[in-house]
Design an enzyme around this catalytic site. Structure first.
Site, PDB file in Angstrom:
ATOM      1  CG  ASP A  54      58.092  38.027  83.596  1.00 61.37           C
ATOM      2  OD1 ASP A  54      58.989  37.661  84.380  1.00 61.37           O
ATOM      3  OD2 ASP A  54      57.951  37.532  82.454  1.00 61.37           O
ATOM      4  CG  ASN A  78      60.211  32.589  96.291  1.00 62.22           C
ATOM      5  OD1 ASN A  78      60.641  31.500  96.675  1.00 62.22           O
ATOM      6  ND2 ASN A  78      59.020  32.707  95.710  1.00 62.22           N
ATOM      7  CE1 TYR A 145      65.445  25.739  89.630  1.00 59.43           C
ATOM      8  CE2 TYR A 145      66.289  23.689  90.546  1.00 59.43           C
ATOM      9  CZ  TYR A 145      65.654  24.900  90.718  1.00 59.43           C
ATOM     10  OH  TYR A 145      65.239  25.278  91.967  1.00 59.43           O
ATOM     11  CB  ILE A 178      60.355  22.851  99.637  1.00 56.05           C
ATOM     12  CG1 ILE A 178      61.805  23.220 100.013  1.00 56.05           C
ATOM     13  CG2 ILE A 178      59.363  23.581 100.530  1.00 56.05           C
ATOM     14  CD1 ILE A 178      62.201  22.888 101.430  1.00 56.05           C
TER      15      ILE A 178
END
Length: 241
Positions: A54, A78, A145, A178
């Site tokens: 993690d 990423n 976010y 995406i």
């Protein structure tokens, strides 16, 4: 000469596609992620090395350091995603705080901690690429976010300044919609999908390989004078000038 590539969140989606591109080019690829089964399957298929970790957890990252390459040429941060999509709606201030911290951990601290851990191993001529989001520029519907991805882009400016004297570049690839990823946690309706595609000039969703190709370019000799930048990849859904 074979380069050493490290990709966080490398088991699925954009991370997997990025790892696949580098592996296909004969590079030595290490992928990190939390889910051992997903990561092992991807590593076997790609010919990569899997490290279960993690990357938002300082202790877990420190413990994993011995499994990571002694020299790193390309680091792709990423790992992340909109953690709000996997949490119940906030009803208290404590819920709001927990939700913001979850997105900060996933999208900002994961990159900061991984890069800091590997900073001394980054090689001259190398690059760091963070995966950002269109939400950093136009918001994410009231959640945290977009703010965390905006913070990632701002931090990248300082990172590029720190790494530049060592001949290392640092950029953020800011993604629009995406497809073929786990981002929406099975909550994307066909209507919403149609809206997102309708906002593009290309008339289609982006693919993980679209993003992977851009990351590959940023890690190529032709991109050595590109640093401290946010490069948008959204099919024209968020035009700039």
């Amino acid at each position: 000469m074979t380069r050493s590539i490290v990709v966080t969140g490398g088991g699925t989606g954009i991370g997997r596609a990025t790892a696949a591109r580098f592996a296909a080019a004969g590079e030595s690829v290490t992928i990190l992620g939390r889910r051992a089964d997903v990561l092992a399957r991807a590593a076997e298929q790609l010919g990569a090395t899997a490290v279960v970790c993690d990357v938002s957890d300082p202790d877990a990252l420190t413990a994993a350091l011995g499994q990571l390459p002694a020299q790193v040429d390309v680091l792709v941060n990423n790992a992340g995603g909109n953690t709000d999509l996997r949490r119940p709606a906030a009803t208290t201030l404590a819920d709001v705080a927990a939700g913001w911290r979850a997105n900060l951990d996933a999208n900002l601290l994961s990159a900061v901690l991984t890069t800091t851990l590997l900073a001394d191993r980054l090689q001259p001529g190398g690059t760091v690429v963070g995966i950002g989001s269109i939400a950093a520029s136009r918001g994410s519907g009231g959640g945290s976010y977009g703010a965390t991805k905006a913070a990632l882009a701002t931090w990248n400016i300082d990172l590029a300044g720190q790494l530049g004297p060592r001949d290392i570049t640092a950029n953020v690839v800011s993604c629009g919609y995406i497809a073929e990823t786990e981002f929406f946690a099975d909550q994307l309706t066909e209507q919403r999908r149609g809206t997102l595609i309708g906002q593009t000039s290309t008339g289609r969703a982006g693919t993980p390989d679209d993003v992977a190709a851009l990351v590959e370019y940023l890690a190529s000799p032709g991109a050595r004078h590109i640093t401290a930048q946010v490069i948008n990849i959204n099919g024209g859904a968020f035009p700039t000038r």
